[in-house]
Design a protein around this motif. Sequence first.
Motif, PDB file in Angstrom:
ATOM      1  N   VAL A 509      35.654 -15.316  -3.174  1.00  0.00           N
ATOM      2  CA  VAL A 509      35.559 -14.481  -4.198  1.00  0.00           C
ATOM      3  C   VAL A 509      34.936 -12.695  -3.948  1.00  0.00           C
ATOM      4  CG1 VAL A 509      33.305 -14.053  -6.161  1.00  0.00           C
ATOM      5  CG2 VAL A 509      34.688 -16.315  -4.982  1.00  0.00           C
ATOM      6  N   ASN A 510      34.137 -13.154  -2.644  1.00  0.00           N
ATOM      7  CA  ASN A 510      33.315 -11.690  -1.260  1.00  0.00           C
ATOM      8  C   ASN A 510      34.126 -12.176  -0.633  1.00  0.00           C
ATOM      9  OD1 ASN A 510      31.827  -9.843  -0.239  1.00  0.00           O
ATOM     10  ND2 ASN A 510      30.018 -10.706  -1.741  1.00  0.00           N
ATOM     11  N   SER A 511      35.046 -11.122   0.325  1.00  0.00           N
ATOM     12  CA  SER A 511      35.498 -11.082   1.632  1.00  0.00           C
ATOM     13  C   SER A 511      34.960 -10.888   2.453  1.00  0.00           C
ATOM     14  CB  SER A 511      36.806 -11.091   0.772  1.00  0.00           C
ATOM     15  OG  SER A 511      37.273  -9.772   0.673  1.00  0.00           O
ATOM     16  N   LYS A 512      34.347  -9.550   1.779  1.00  0.00           N
ATOM     17  CA  LYS A 512      33.761  -9.162   2.889  1.00  0.00           C
ATOM     18  C   LYS A 512      32.485  -9.598   3.682  1.00  0.00           C
ATOM     19  CE  LYS A 512      31.632  -4.030   3.360  1.00  0.00           C
ATOM     20  NZ  LYS A 512      30.959  -3.318   2.655  1.00  0.00           N
ATOM     21  N   GLU A 513      31.923 -10.365   2.440  1.00  0.00           N
ATOM     22  CA  GLU A 513      30.692 -10.909   3.438  1.00  0.00           C
ATOM     23  C   GLU A 513      31.464 -12.559   3.909  1.00  0.00           C
ATOM     24  OE1 GLU A 513      27.264 -11.743   3.517  1.00  0.00           O
ATOM     25  OE2 GLU A 513      27.739 -10.057   2.473  1.00  0.00           O
ATOM     26  N   ILE A 514      32.050 -12.586   3.849  1.00  0.00           N
ATOM     27  CA  ILE A 514      32.861 -13.838   5.217  1.00  0.00           C
ATOM     28  C   ILE A 514      32.753 -13.193   6.143  1.00  0.00           C
ATOM     29  CG2 ILE A 514      34.066 -15.602   5.275  1.00  0.00           C
ATOM     30  CD1 ILE A 514      34.565 -15.778   2.334  1.00  0.00           C
ATOM     31  N   ARG A 515      34.010 -12.048   6.757  1.00  0.00           N
ATOM     32  CA  ARG A 515      34.111 -11.735   7.292  1.00  0.00           C
ATOM     33  C   ARG A 515      33.410 -10.657   7.963  1.00  0.00           C
ATOM     34  NH1 ARG A 515      38.599  -8.872   3.722  1.00  0.00           N
ATOM     35  NH2 ARG A 515      40.391  -9.979   4.668  1.00  0.00           N
ATOM     36  N   ARG A 516      32.262 -10.231   7.535  1.00  0.00           N
ATOM     37  CA  ARG A 516      30.558  -9.848   8.211  1.00  0.00           C
ATOM     38  C   ARG A 516      30.545 -10.957   8.975  1.00  0.00           C
ATOM     39  NH1 ARG A 516      26.531  -7.293   4.892  1.00  0.00           N
ATOM     40  NH2 ARG A 516      28.212  -5.978   4.263  1.00  0.00           N
ATOM     41  N   MET A 517      30.282 -12.396   8.683  1.00  0.00           N
ATOM     42  CA  MET A 517      29.908 -13.641   9.252  1.00  0.00           C
ATOM     43  C   MET A 517      31.120 -13.898  10.081  1.00  0.00           C
ATOM     44  SD  MET A 517      27.186 -15.333   6.229  1.00  0.00           S
ATOM     45  CE  MET A 517      28.970 -15.175   5.641  1.00  0.00           C
ATOM     46  N   ALA A 518      31.917 -13.598   9.867  1.00  0.00           N
ATOM     47  CA  ALA A 518      33.303 -14.494  10.523  1.00  0.00           C
ATOM     48  C   ALA A 518      33.376 -13.533  11.579  1.00  0.00           C
ATOM     49  CB  ALA A 518      33.806 -15.102   9.502  1.00  0.00           C
ATOM     50  N   THR A 666      32.724  -2.865   7.610  1.00  0.00           N
ATOM     51  CA  THR A 666      32.719  -4.055   6.835  1.00  0.00           C
ATOM     52  C   THR A 666      31.669  -5.111   7.487  1.00  0.00           C
ATOM     53  OG1 THR A 666      35.093  -4.441   7.688  1.00  0.00           O
ATOM     54  CG2 THR A 666      33.554  -6.820   8.033  1.00  0.00           C
ATOM     55  N   PHE A 667      30.887  -4.204   8.710  1.00  0.00           N
ATOM     56  CA  PHE A 667      29.340  -4.693   9.044  1.00  0.00           C
ATOM     57  C   PHE A 667      27.914  -4.311   8.000  1.00  0.00           C
ATOM     58  CE2 PHE A 667      31.366  -5.887  12.976  1.00  0.00           C
ATOM     59  CZ  PHE A 667      31.906  -7.955  12.420  1.00  0.00           C
ATOM     60  N   GLU A 668      28.348  -2.406   8.675  1.00  0.00           N
ATOM     61  CA  GLU A 668      27.052  -1.824   7.927  1.00  0.00           C
ATOM     62  C   GLU A 668      26.025  -2.256   8.404  1.00  0.00           C
ATOM     63  OE1 GLU A 668      26.755  -1.615   3.750  1.00  0.00           O
ATOM     64  OE2 GLU A 668      28.714  -1.670   2.915  1.00  0.00           O
ATOM     65  N   ASP A 669      26.199  -2.433   9.832  1.00  0.00           N
ATOM     66  CA  ASP A 669      24.704  -2.258  10.502  1.00  0.00           C
ATOM     67  C   ASP A 669      25.148  -2.058  11.918  1.00  0.00           C
ATOM     68  OD1 ASP A 669      23.528  -4.398  13.267  1.00  0.00           O
ATOM     69  OD2 ASP A 669      21.980  -4.326  11.563  1.00  0.00           O
ATOM     70  N   ALA A 671      24.399  -1.692  14.696  1.00  0.00           N
ATOM     71  CA  ALA A 671      23.882  -2.623  16.021  1.00  0.00           C
ATOM     72  C   ALA A 671      25.390  -3.291  16.507  1.00  0.00           C
ATOM     73  CB  ALA A 671      22.613  -3.140  16.507  1.00  0.00           C
ATOM     74  N   LEU A 672      25.388  -4.638  15.322  1.00  0.00           N
ATOM     75  CA  LEU A 672      26.614  -5.730  15.160  1.00  0.00           C
ATOM     76  C   LEU A 672      27.599  -4.700  15.284  1.00  0.00           C
ATOM     77  CD1 LEU A 672      27.253  -8.441  14.759  1.00  0.00           C
ATOM     78  CD2 LEU A 672      26.877  -7.600  12.570  1.00  0.00           C
ATOM     79  N   THR A 673      28.131  -3.660  14.855  1.00  0.00           N
ATOM     80  CA  THR A 673      29.424  -2.249  15.075  1.00  0.00           C
ATOM     81  C   THR A 673      29.435  -2.483  16.665  1.00  0.00           C
ATOM     82  OG1 THR A 673      29.204  -2.080  12.591  1.00  0.00           O
ATOM     83  CG2 THR A 673      30.325  -0.759  14.228  1.00  0.00           C
ATOM     84  N   LEU A 674      28.331  -2.166  17.538  1.00  0.00           N
ATOM     85  CA  LEU A 674      28.821  -1.676  18.456  1.00  0.00           C
ATOM     86  C   LEU A 674      28.787  -2.772  19.419  1.00  0.00           C
ATOM     87  CD1 LEU A 674      28.312   1.128  21.038  1.00  0.00           C
ATOM     88  CD2 LEU A 674      26.288   0.096  21.042  1.00  0.00           C
ATOM     89  N   GLU A 675      28.579  -3.772  19.249  1.00  0.00           N
ATOM     90  CA  GLU A 675      28.448  -5.132  20.317  1.00  0.00           C
ATOM     91  C   GLU A 675      29.842  -5.555  19.819  1.00  0.00           C
ATOM     92  OE1 GLU A 675      26.962  -6.040  22.188  1.00  0.00           O
ATOM     93  OE2 GLU A 675      25.814  -4.599  21.623  1.00  0.00           O
ATOM     94  N   CYS A 676      30.840  -5.369  18.316  1.00  0.00           N
ATOM     95  CA  CYS A 676      31.330  -5.613  18.400  1.00  0.00           C
ATOM     96  C   CYS A 676      33.029  -4.998  18.861  1.00  0.00           C
ATOM     97  CB  CYS A 676      31.735  -6.127  16.413  1.00  0.00           C
ATOM     98  SG  CYS A 676      31.063  -7.488  16.406  1.00  0.00           S
ATOM     99  N   PHE A 677      32.659  -3.754  18.672  1.00  0.00           N
ATOM    100  CA  PHE A 677      33.568  -2.334  18.962  1.00  0.00           C
ATOM    101  C   PHE A 677      33.852  -2.593  20.747  1.00  0.00           C
ATOM    102  CE2 PHE A 677      34.195   2.381  20.385  1.00  0.00           C
ATOM    103  CZ  PHE A 677      35.543   2.200  19.722  1.00  0.00           C
ATOM    104  N   SER A 678      32.971  -2.990  21.219  1.00  0.00           N
ATOM    105  CA  SER A 678      33.062  -3.086  22.765  1.00  0.00           C
ATOM    106  C   SER A 678      33.588  -4.010  23.427  1.00  0.00           C
ATOM    107  CB  SER A 678      31.502  -3.405  23.488  1.00  0.00           C
ATOM    108  OG  SER A 678      30.585  -2.584  23.471  1.00  0.00           O
ATOM    109  N   ILE A 679      33.784  -5.255  22.559  1.00  0.00           N
ATOM    110  CA  ILE A 679      35.529  -6.025  22.535  1.00  0.00           C
ATOM    111  C   ILE A 679      36.089  -5.728  22.641  1.00  0.00           C
ATOM    112  CG2 ILE A 679      34.853  -8.875  22.344  1.00  0.00           C
ATOM    113  CD1 ILE A 679      32.696  -9.613  21.763  1.00  0.00           C
TER     114      ILE A 679
END
Length: 825
Positions: A509-518, A666-669, A671-679
Amino acid sequence: MAEHGAKNYLNLNSPYVTSLCVAVDACLMDGLRRRLLTLFNSPSSMSLLQIIAKSNGSAQQVLDQTKTIEEHHTSVIPVHLIWIREALYMKSLPIIINHFIDSKSVRRYYDSTALLMDPVKGRLVATLLLAPCMVTYRRMSSRTEKEATAEELVEGASRARNGENSGSTSGVGGSRPPLSITRQVSSIAASVERNGSVSRDYVFSLHHSCKSTLLYGKNNVCVAMNGGDFAKGYMSLQKFYDGNLTLKWVPNQLMHASSQPSSGHSNNGEFTNFWKNTINIEMQDIIYIHLHQKDESSPTCLTFVNCEGVQSAPFQLPAGQHSIAFLSSLETGLAPLLRLDPPLWTNLTKEKILPRLRKRSTAVANPAMLDYVFRLVRTSGVEPAPEDIEDPLAPSPIPPMHDNCVSLPNSPYIVDNVDSIVNFQIGKACQSMRNQIMARAFYGWLTYVRHLRTIRTHLLHLVDTKTLICDDDCDPVDEKFWKQCRAEPTKENEEEFLKRVYWRGIEGVNSKEIRRMAWPYLLGLFEWNEYPEGRFEQFTKQYWEDIEEWRVLEAEVRRRDEEAFRAARARRAGSPVREESCEVFEDPNEPTCSQHYDRENLISLFRANLHRIDKDVERCDRNLMFFSNKDNLESLRRVMYTYVRRNLEEGYTQGMCDLLAPLLVTFEDEALTLECFSILMIRQRGKFPQRPGMSKCLLNLRSLIQVVDPQIYGLIADIDYAQALSFAFRWFLLDFKRELSYECTYKVWEVIWAAQRLRITNDFSIFFGLATITNYHDVLITNNFDYTDMIKFFNEMAERHDCSRLLSSARTHVKCLQNLVQHLK
């Protein structure tokens, strides 16, 4: 010029030509005193052409041609551009431009600051037009020969494929050619769609060449069409280097079409019908030739019968010795393997004549026998025993009617038993089929062995032999399953989560929220049994500390940029610039020279990256609603600055913003975006320029195409892999981000990450690229694309691909390669 280099010609209606005409018109209109041109129809470059046409022959020719086109309304571009285009086509544009510059009558219409009045720049305009005038232009119909778009090509291939599936024979052929054993008919039209060059090539093949010898040629030979009417055409008898004889007949209309290419492109179907009536007869398949003649002053009809009993349309030769001349040429060409039976006679003057054979006693007496049946008999081998055709009890063969004529032994006319030539032709056809079947089996085996060698040499490392069977009841990851995974973070749930993502993706129903967590778990930022609430605070704290650090560097860079700008403006204005000595700012407590050099180096590196980031951020996905907000663009810039500050030695490369943008959406955050982008960049960094990763991707893609689709591989086999697959460079650099919509990009990225975590393959993007290419097999093969056409096609197809179909095909390719690798091991 690049377009011409790829195709060796340019369509005169091409947008490239129109753009050039607009640029030339702008040069001519620069500084033009329009008030002085009020005597003409319009103050345009066309008015200037009318002025010099009186004293310049080239300009007068261009003007006449422009008026003709304008009268017939055959152009869709404005009149003031038509004359420039026609001058390009007539290769006289530089001459006209130079006349504009030299003519005193034209110079008075320009201001002194006009472009053409400049002694250097004016001549430069004419000089730059020399190269476009050397280009080969073709005047094509914008309606019938307009270059199709990528979507039109795909739709056309889809219609052809559907027609083929429904039983139509007009679709694109399969990958394996059919056996070349076909039934002989009286018409050999290979295709109903032919262009002027095909017509010319076919007509040229009727004449003497290095491949064949023309034994006989006759124009205005009539052939009976299906409706019973006779059509005139050109008949030729040729003998090829392998000894085979071929009889060809082409209607006169196609002979004329070869010299008038435009007529070969008729849309009314007239020339299509003519192509259907062309005749091509292989004489080695003919066993009987019927000759019918009412009297010596009447036309002669020749009919050819092959070993299957199919007879050709009657050829009507004019009255006279034309039939004798043809049969004589045929008899000469058949030697030494075959001969006519009965043979032609030779009189004392060594001229060929028809044999005079006595009829049966039951026939009506007629001294001149004008109907004949000739057989093509092998001169070696076992022939049937001769039988008298006049009387079975007659002891001797039939003597000739004239003493001054000689002939070979009389023919063995056998009509009751099976003809040996029929048996020979059937046996030859069966042997040909056996040879083709054996050849196909051999070459199929050889291709298989070569493919296995390619897999063993280049593709063995692409996949893991670990089998992964798809469950038909496998569901995507939704809210319910994700809550179950976080409630019970076991290894089994992790394995099930990765499988579902690989086979079905993340939906809900809210795939964006699932992706943000998964996604942080999918990328490996968090361990599966880890609860990341505490880590979020740590990421945020470190992120803002890094921002405070690079803001000091940014302020210094902006200050230096402002000083450089003021200095450049002062130099342009001619005022002296006061140079400030760095010694004024020296302080004993300041860092040493070495530390100062390190800081200068740091500022210089950060400055170079900062400018590149600013340019890319401003143009990153501005059509997306998310980035139409300036605050979100500023977030993207901050995250990119921070990443570059942490990895200053690696620096920024164009394309990183494209990889970062979907994560931020996806994240709209930050700090979290930077960490995932680094990986993510740990895996993608090797594909950026000056790294070997991209070359490996292109080489592996080329090897996969060689194994999976040899027909497409044939289009690029003779081209360097980096050039032939240059359209795929952006695919692997950005993991198809610019080729797909954002929603499709999410799905593809999830499968790529899941395949890596499951250890199926670390290069799923290569298999997705393979699926993208093979999905358009019919389009690429039917249109015989070269690498420049492929670049244009795939650029036009961006964000139009069927993502679900491509993912399914990519998974199938992975599984097939797994099975082959497991078989090799």
